[in-house]
Design a protein around this motif. Structure first.
Motif, mmCIF file in Angstrom:
data_model
loop_
_atom_site.group_PDB
_atom_site.id
_atom_site.type_symbol
_atom_site.label_atom_id
_atom_site.label_comp_id
_atom_site.label_asym_id
_atom_site.label_seq_id
_atom_site.Cartn_x
_atom_site.Cartn_y
_atom_site.Cartn_z
ATOM 1 N N LYS A 1 -26.755 -7.060 18.728
ATOM 2 C CA LYS A 1 -26.622 -7.532 20.114
ATOM 3 C C LYS A 1 -26.347 -9.028 20.151
ATOM 4 O O LYS A 1 -25.545 -9.510 20.961
ATOM 5 N N TYR A 2 -27.005 -9.734 19.257
ATOM 6 C CA TYR A 2 -26.817 -11.184 19.232
ATOM 7 C C TYR A 2 -25.374 -11.538 18.912
ATOM 8 O O TYR A 2 -24.713 -12.286 19.634
ATOM 9 N N SER B 1 -19.411 -6.375 15.576
ATOM 10 C CA SER B 1 -20.791 -6.683 15.233
ATOM 11 C C SER B 1 -21.461 -5.500 14.534
ATOM 12 O O SER B 1 -22.143 -5.666 13.515
ATOM 13 N N GLU B 2 -21.223 -4.315 15.055
ATOM 14 C CA GLU B 2 -21.846 -3.124 14.465
ATOM 15 C C GLU B 2 -21.355 -2.873 13.045
ATOM 16 O O GLU B 2 -22.139 -2.559 12.150
ATOM 17 N N TYR B 3 -20.039 -3.007 12.855
ATOM 18 C CA TYR B 3 -19.507 -2.768 11.516
ATOM 19 C C TYR B 3 -20.069 -3.765 10.505
ATOM 20 O O TYR B 3 -20.398 -3.395 9.366
ATOM 21 N N LYS C 1 -21.688 2.797 6.764
ATOM 22 C CA LYS C 1 -20.357 2.621 7.333
ATOM 23 C C LYS C 1 -20.431 2.227 8.804
ATOM 24 O O LYS C 1 -19.701 1.369 9.278
ATOM 25 N N THR C 2 -21.288 2.928 9.529
ATOM 26 C CA THR C 2 -21.394 2.685 10.977
ATOM 27 C C THR C 2 -22.859 2.661 11.377
ATOM 28 O O THR C 2 -23.719 3.157 10.656
ATOM 29 N N ARG D 1 -26.095 -13.089 5.162
ATOM 30 C CA ARG D 1 -24.848 -12.393 4.837
ATOM 31 C C ARG D 1 -24.106 -12.026 6.126
ATOM 32 O O ARG D 1 -22.893 -12.196 6.233
ATOM 33 N N ILE D 2 -24.866 -11.551 7.095
ATOM 34 C CA ILE D 2 -24.262 -11.191 8.390
ATOM 35 C C ILE D 2 -23.650 -12.424 9.042
ATOM 36 O O ILE D 2 -22.554 -12.377 9.606
#
Lengths: 356, 191
Positions: free
Chosen positions: A57-58, A75-77, A86-87, A107-108
């Motif tokens: 969400k951020y 963002s989700e991927y 994967k998802t 890492r994100i």
């Protein structure tokens, strides 16, 4: 300003309220733009554990604020990738509720920073899925589009049917034939490697004029242990010599997703495409037919009798291709089918070489 | 496997089926175990040798098509066949030119079974093709459950799995009790 209300998050996830946590860890300093910083401050109401959903969400909000398209999907991927999936949908609620480590969050952040530069998600992650394969992706090699998955299905269907025809009516059916397939413009190797997997007896010659594409296809072939059944050549088909395309003699199929974008449309490509992808893999000349014409001109000398050409094209091309073939009757090529993609647009051409 | 056009007979749905134009057939034949395999109808533009292909439907358009049979994960053909005409598929793809000119990553598939109203949203993978297949598998199970209730293999397998889980818990609990009892005995002997 409370960014995401607890009831909303609970409903979204269908989770028990115990799993929902609030706020971001305050332990790291990030290099964020002023817009991102103010968002961060407003988001963190108190220090606490950060879950995958919070982080999704951020960053979604950060992407939206910075005008990045597909903010939620990107963002989700990215978060799923860091969590080894994967998802987001494929992750169980236990993982979605678990706090992320500092390493994961960092890492994100690294990956999301690349996305903020409009880098396509596929290049950000360095990999993407094509049918049931996961392939390495690297700029500027062309990223396979989802429509092209249907092209592979078409060729597989044709390949399987040819096997039936050859075996039907025989008292002692011959061994499954070994279709030889030539792919022109292999890119990351998506089409070639999918065909090799789905037609276990087939062999493929994959050709690309860009060294980077040839290298990437080779890498993907090795990762999938398919290198023994594929010949990968660095060759420009618009050059005169076509002999090296026939190490196994005339081919059963020619498959291609050639550059087919009309020159006038190149100006409207999204930044993700024109900044990072090889534009030569897209530009089909004034009418988008430049490479298509080259392939069709070569096809008669490369194909066996009754061999087929399968092309992915722009929706405006089917008629143009039919007219073009009619002006070259000596090629003995007939447009025998037009197939639509999953959005209902005419996308795939099946052209067959008549037997003499 | 030889492809043939599938007909109405063999449909287990209680709802009446419509009439399907002969030209177009959905071909869902078994490929790998428990996976569907899509083939396409030919749009004829010449008198070249005819092969049945299926044109991919547009978003929200319903071509009336005969049934297909597919083996689900339950390893039986007992699951009700899904009628493609009863399905409405939605992709988050937008109205743009598509193809090479766009690079959209939203590969989510929303599949609705119109007679029952069951909707499946599948985003299990990053491939549209795979998501479509998985969505149909899940939908087939849910539709089977909807119409057959407790007679459904889906229901029976779920019950069996639950029972197994309960049994495992019970055995674990008993083991723990036994160990506790044994320890108490040892301690009382030791005194």
């Amino acid at each position: 300003m409370r960014y995401l209300t607890r009831p909303l998050l609970v409903r979204f996830l269908g989770l028990s309220s115990r799993c929902v946590s609030v706020g971001l860890s305050q332990t790291k300093t990030l290099m964020l733009s002023p817009k991102q910083l103010s968002l961060r401050q407003s988001f963190s109401t108190r220090a606490g554990l950060v879950t995958a959903v919070d982080v999704v969400k951020y960053w979604q909000k950060v992407f939206e604020t910075n005008g990045i398209p597909e903010a939620q999907e990107s963002s989700e991927y990215i978060v799923s990738f860091v969590l080894g999936a994967k998802t987001l949908q494929s992750l169980n609620s236990k993982i979605l509720c678990a706090p992320l480590t500092a390493v994961q969050q960092e890492r994100i952040r690294q990956l999301s920073t690349k996305r903020l530069q409009r880098m396509p998600v596929q290049y950000v992650l360095g990999e993407w899925d094509f049918q049931d394969l996961t392939l390495k992706m690297r700029p500027p090699v062309f990223i396979p589009r989802p429509e092209t998955e249907d092209l592979v299905s078409l060729v597989v269907e044709e390949g399987s049917q040819k096997c039936e025809e050859k075996n039907s009516g025989l008292l002692y059916p011959a061994a499954a034939p070994h279709p030889v397939i030539l792919e022109i413009g292999c890119g990351s190797g998506a089409i070639a490697l999918s065909l090799l997997c789905k037609l276990p007896q087939s062999r493929v010659i994959a050709v690309d004029k860009e060294k980077a594409a040839v290298d990437l296809t080779r890498e993907n072939a090795q990762r999938l242990q398919l290198q023994d059944r594929i010949h990968i050549l660095h060759h420009d088909v618009s050059s005169s010599s076509a002999k090296q395309l026939l190490p196994w003699g005339p081919v059963d199929f020619i498959v291609s997703n050639p550059p087919y974008v009309f020159y006038e449309d190149m100006a409207f490509l999204a930044p993700e495409i024109f900044r990072y992808e090889d534009l030569n893999a897209l530009d089909g000349g004034d009418d988008g037919m430049k490479v298509i014409r080259t392939i069709l001109a070569l096809a008669p000398s490369l194909l066996k009798d009754s061999g087929s050409v399968f092309l992915e094209v722009d929706p405006r091309h089917p008629e143009m291709v039919e007219n073009w073939l009619q002006t070259h009757p000596n090629w003995l090529l007939t447009l025998c089918a037009i197939h639509k993609d999953f959005c209902g647009k005419p996308r795939f051409l099946h052209i067959q070489k008549q037997s003499r | 496997m030889r492809r043939r056009p599938r007909r109405d007979e063999g449909c287990f749905l209680r709802r009446p089926l419509g009439v399907f134009p002969r030209k177009r057939y959905p071909q869902f034949c078994m490929n790998a175990p428990s996976l569907f395999h899509f083939t396409f109808l030919l749009k004829e533009i010449s008198t070249a040798s005819w092969r049945p292909w299926m044109l991919r439907k547009q978003q929200f358009s319903l071509t009336r098509l005969p049934l297909f049979q597919a083996a689900g994960k339950k390893n039986s053909s007992n699951l009700l066949a899904l009628n493609e005409a009863d399905l409405k598929e939605q992709f988050v793809r937008g109205d743009g030119p598509g193809g090479q000119a766009t690079n959209k990553t939203s590969n989510c598939v929303v599949l609705k079974h119109i007679p029952t109203g069951i909707v499946i949203k599948c985003h299990q993978t990053r491939s549209v093709e795979q998501n479509r297949k998985i969505a149909r598998e899940i939908l087939q199970e849910k539709v089977d459950l909807f119409y057959k209730g407790e007679d459904s293999d889906v229901f029976k397998e779920k019950k069996a799995a639950e029972k197994k889980k309960q049994e495992k818990k019970r055995r674990a609990r008993e083991n723990l009790e036994r160990k506790k009892h044994f320890k108490e005995m040892q301690e009382s002997d030791g005194k």
